[in-house]
Scaffold this motif. Sequence first.
Motif, PDB file in Angstrom:
ATOM      1  N   ALA A 249       0.842  -1.202   0.000  1.00  0.00           N
ATOM      2  CA  ALA A 249       0.000   0.000   0.000  1.00  0.00           C
ATOM      3  C   ALA A 249       0.875   1.249   0.000  1.00  0.00           C
ATOM      4  N   PRO A 250       0.431   2.334  -0.635  1.00  0.00           N
ATOM      5  CA  PRO A 250       1.198   3.582  -0.615  1.00  0.00           C
ATOM      6  C   PRO A 250       1.213   4.182   0.783  1.00  0.00           C
ATOM      7  N   ASN A 251       2.235   4.957   1.060  1.00  0.00           N
ATOM      8  CA  ASN A 251       2.367   5.582   2.370  1.00  0.00           C
ATOM      9  C   ASN A 251       1.255   6.608   2.595  1.00  0.00           C
ATOM     10  N   VAL A 252       0.547   6.469   3.698  1.00  0.00           N
ATOM     11  CA  VAL A 252      -0.453   7.456   4.088  1.00  0.00           C
ATOM     12  C   VAL A 252       0.262   8.582   4.838  1.00  0.00           C
ATOM     13  N   PRO A 253       0.047   9.847   4.462  1.00  0.00           N
ATOM     14  CA  PRO A 253       0.741  10.946   5.149  1.00  0.00           C
ATOM     15  C   PRO A 253       0.475  10.917   6.653  1.00  0.00           C
ATOM     16  N   ALA A 254       1.512  11.186   7.422  1.00  0.00           N
ATOM     17  CA  ALA A 254       1.378  11.235   8.874  1.00  0.00           C
ATOM     18  C   ALA A 254       0.637  12.501   9.288  1.00  0.00           C
ATOM     19  N   ILE A 255      -0.116  12.426  10.372  1.00  0.00           N
ATOM     20  CA  ILE A 255      -0.798  13.609  10.877  1.00  0.00           C
ATOM     21  C   ILE A 255       0.066  14.274  11.936  1.00  0.00           C
ATOM     22  N   GLY A 256      -0.158  15.560  12.120  1.00  0.00           N
ATOM     23  CA  GLY A 256       0.637  16.282  13.103  1.00  0.00           C
ATOM     24  C   GLY A 256       0.490  17.778  12.977  1.00  0.00           C
ATOM     25  N   HIS A 257       1.598  18.457  13.192  1.00  0.00           N
ATOM     26  CA  HIS A 257       1.636  19.909  13.273  1.00  0.00           C
ATOM     27  C   HIS A 257       2.443  20.438  12.096  1.00  0.00           C
ATOM     28  N   GLY A 258       1.812  21.289  11.254  1.00  0.00           N
ATOM     29  CA  GLY A 258       2.506  21.868  10.113  1.00  0.00           C
ATOM     30  C   GLY A 258       3.499  22.932  10.541  1.00  0.00           C
ATOM     31  N   VAL A 259       4.720  22.868   9.999  1.00  0.00           N
ATOM     32  CA  VAL A 259       5.760  23.834  10.347  1.00  0.00           C
ATOM     33  C   VAL A 259       6.304  24.471   9.081  1.00  0.00           C
ATOM     34  N   ARG A 260       7.164  25.444   9.274  1.00  0.00           N
ATOM     35  CA  ARG A 260       7.725  26.198   8.154  1.00  0.00           C
ATOM     36  C   ARG A 260       8.405  25.259   7.151  1.00  0.00           C
ATOM     37  N   GLY A 261       8.210  25.577   5.870  1.00  0.00           N
ATOM     38  CA  GLY A 261       8.768  24.745   4.817  1.00  0.00           C
ATOM     39  C   GLY A 261       7.819  23.659   4.359  1.00  0.00           C
ATOM     40  N   GLY A 262       6.634  23.583   4.982  1.00  0.00           N
ATOM     41  CA  GLY A 262       5.655  22.599   4.559  1.00  0.00           C
ATOM     42  C   GLY A 262       5.793  21.241   5.212  1.00  0.00           C
ATOM     43  N   TYR A 263       6.713  21.093   6.175  1.00  0.00           N
ATOM     44  CA  TYR A 263       6.922  19.806   6.822  1.00  0.00           C
ATOM     45  C   TYR A 263       5.849  19.537   7.880  1.00  0.00           C
ATOM     46  N   THR A 264       5.762  18.281   8.289  1.00  0.00           N
ATOM     47  CA  THR A 264       4.811  17.876   9.318  1.00  0.00           C
ATOM     48  C   THR A 264       5.570  17.317  10.520  1.00  0.00           C
ATOM     49  N   TYR A 265       5.359  17.935  11.673  1.00  0.00           N
ATOM     50  CA  TYR A 265       5.911  17.429  12.924  1.00  0.00           C
ATOM     51  C   TYR A 265       4.868  16.467  13.488  1.00  0.00           C
ATOM     52  N   GLU A 266       5.223  15.192  13.583  1.00  0.00           N
ATOM     53  CA  GLU A 266       4.241  14.163  13.890  1.00  0.00           C
ATOM     54  C   GLU A 266       3.551  14.395  15.227  1.00  0.00           C
ATOM     55  N   LEU A 267       2.277  14.014  15.246  1.00  0.00           N
ATOM     56  CA  LEU A 267       1.420  14.280  16.398  1.00  0.00           C
ATOM     57  C   LEU A 267       1.864  13.489  17.623  1.00  0.00           C
ATOM     58  N   GLN A 268       1.907  14.182  18.756  1.00  0.00           N
ATOM     59  CA  GLN A 268       2.134  13.535  20.045  1.00  0.00           C
ATOM     60  C   GLN A 268       1.122  14.118  21.028  1.00  0.00           C
ATOM     61  N   CYS A 269       0.768  13.354  22.030  1.00  0.00           N
ATOM     62  CA  CYS A 269      -0.354  13.708  22.907  1.00  0.00           C
ATOM     63  C   CYS A 269       0.074  13.995  24.339  1.00  0.00           C
ATOM     64  N   GLU A 270       1.271  14.539  24.516  1.00  0.00           N
ATOM     65  CA  GLU A 270       1.768  14.820  25.865  1.00  0.00           C
ATOM     66  C   GLU A 270       1.803  16.313  26.169  1.00  0.00           C
ATOM     67  N   HIS A 271       2.189  17.128  25.207  1.00  0.00           N
ATOM     68  CA  HIS A 271       2.340  18.556  25.465  1.00  0.00           C
ATOM     69  C   HIS A 271       2.023  19.358  24.215  1.00  0.00           C
TER      70      HIS A 271
END
Length: 530
Positions: A151-173
Amino acid sequence: MSVRMRQVIRMVPLLVAGGVGCGRGAEGPDGVPTIRTSTSSTPRPPARVEPASVSVAAIAAPRAAVIDGDLAEWGSLLPGSNVGGNPMYPEAIGPSGGTKVARPTLPNAVNPTTSAASHVAIALRDDQVLVAAELGEKSGDAVWLGIGVPAPNVPAIGHGVRGGYTYELQCEHEDIDLPEGEVGKGPPLTPEAAAACRKLLERHASLVETQRQRFVRRYRLDERGVSIVEPDGSTKPIEGAVVAAKPTASGGKALEASFPVKGLPRMVDAPVEWLRISARTLAGAMTPDIASDPWTWAKLPAPVSFDKNGDIRAKMFALINSSAFFPPALSYQPGDSVHVESVDYKGSRSTVGPSEHVLYQKRFTFKDIEIGVVSAWDEGIAIQKEGKLLDILLPLGLKDGWGAKGELKAVVAREDDVHIIVYTPWQWTVGSGSQGASWGVISVSQDGTFLKLVNDEEGSYTSWDFESVDGTATPDYTRLIVRGTYTDYNGGNPLKKGREQIWQWDPKGRIYTFTEKDVPPPRKKAAAKR
């Protein structure tokens, strides 16, 4: 151990190497030579053949396949050198984007050849899947077949940052944006926020698993027909499938089947060159767990495109995967020439989902030239001549904002040529910053060649006041205009000025001439009286 015994042991390899009292026997399992002694009066017992063992192969379809249970037209069903390798996948975007990494390869199961009790081969045509199976005497009367692709890679969810990258979601802070796209650690999440965050992760994990299952299918083949085996073990007959069976001289059974390609799982690569195959015999259903099945890579004898839009799909997939900064997960269902699917972010980086697109829509035909719009997450313009794809152009830009995105305004005939006319509004892009408004024209000749008559960078004025610039054209698109205001900062005294750019079609010179000049700025609209 006695001295005499040690001497005998040392002599054994010399006797075998010199051929003393020995001869070369027939090849054993998987082509490994066996050694027999000529002085022995008791023959070695044959290797035990496991009734459930099956070899799998991908071979070329017989030229005149008739589903009658007679496998003579198939030739050998044994695996060839195209089975058991590993496809060389192009680089793909990693889960967080940005860094390109190779798609992970999957290991091959042991695929027996002559040592197998049964042999199964598949062949793919554009519209049909063919299966031939030779079952051993004690192997039962059914084949459990698996066909799939990673299967193709499903994009990870998280926090969008400068440059269009995604900082993966974490549920601590909380995540705090820092300079240069870095993310800092903020205050702990409240219990309510942490619970909502975990639900997002659970929903995303469920989507990933659902996607994985869509790219693998299992089938049961027997005299009654071909059925899809669901993960829970239930079966669903494939409409249009044909099966025939005959006993073999060895006491087993020959099965021959065909079913439409719409019965295949979803595909990622266009065209398809590699498949993962698994097969079992005897009673009982395949386990729903993919990892426990003996999957083997098989390279098809020739790539398979499936339908008339195969070339368009292949070209568009390649353009998106090589040009987009963050390519989506693209796929399609064999047997459906109309649609493709992308899995990408839905507005924010915390939600991912599928979108369906109409792959190709014809827009204009003139003599032998056909122009159409291609859609597969992004849009392009396909140029065809006499039904053959010449190229797909991306003057409409890329959806991820890395390049300026244009709008197809018209396709018109000018004498023997076809003009594709695109307007690109003023916009801000991730890759290049400010992009000025401009027109672009591509001319396609009857011989299939094409060139830019209006370069979309010509006159592209980046200092437009965004709220004022507008593109217009005459009804026949012989006159293309951009008007708006800009701010002149010369001398330290900002001054609003009007500007007009014109591309005028010259039928004699067969070019669009470009002129630009300052004009009075448009008057502000009077406020409506209350």
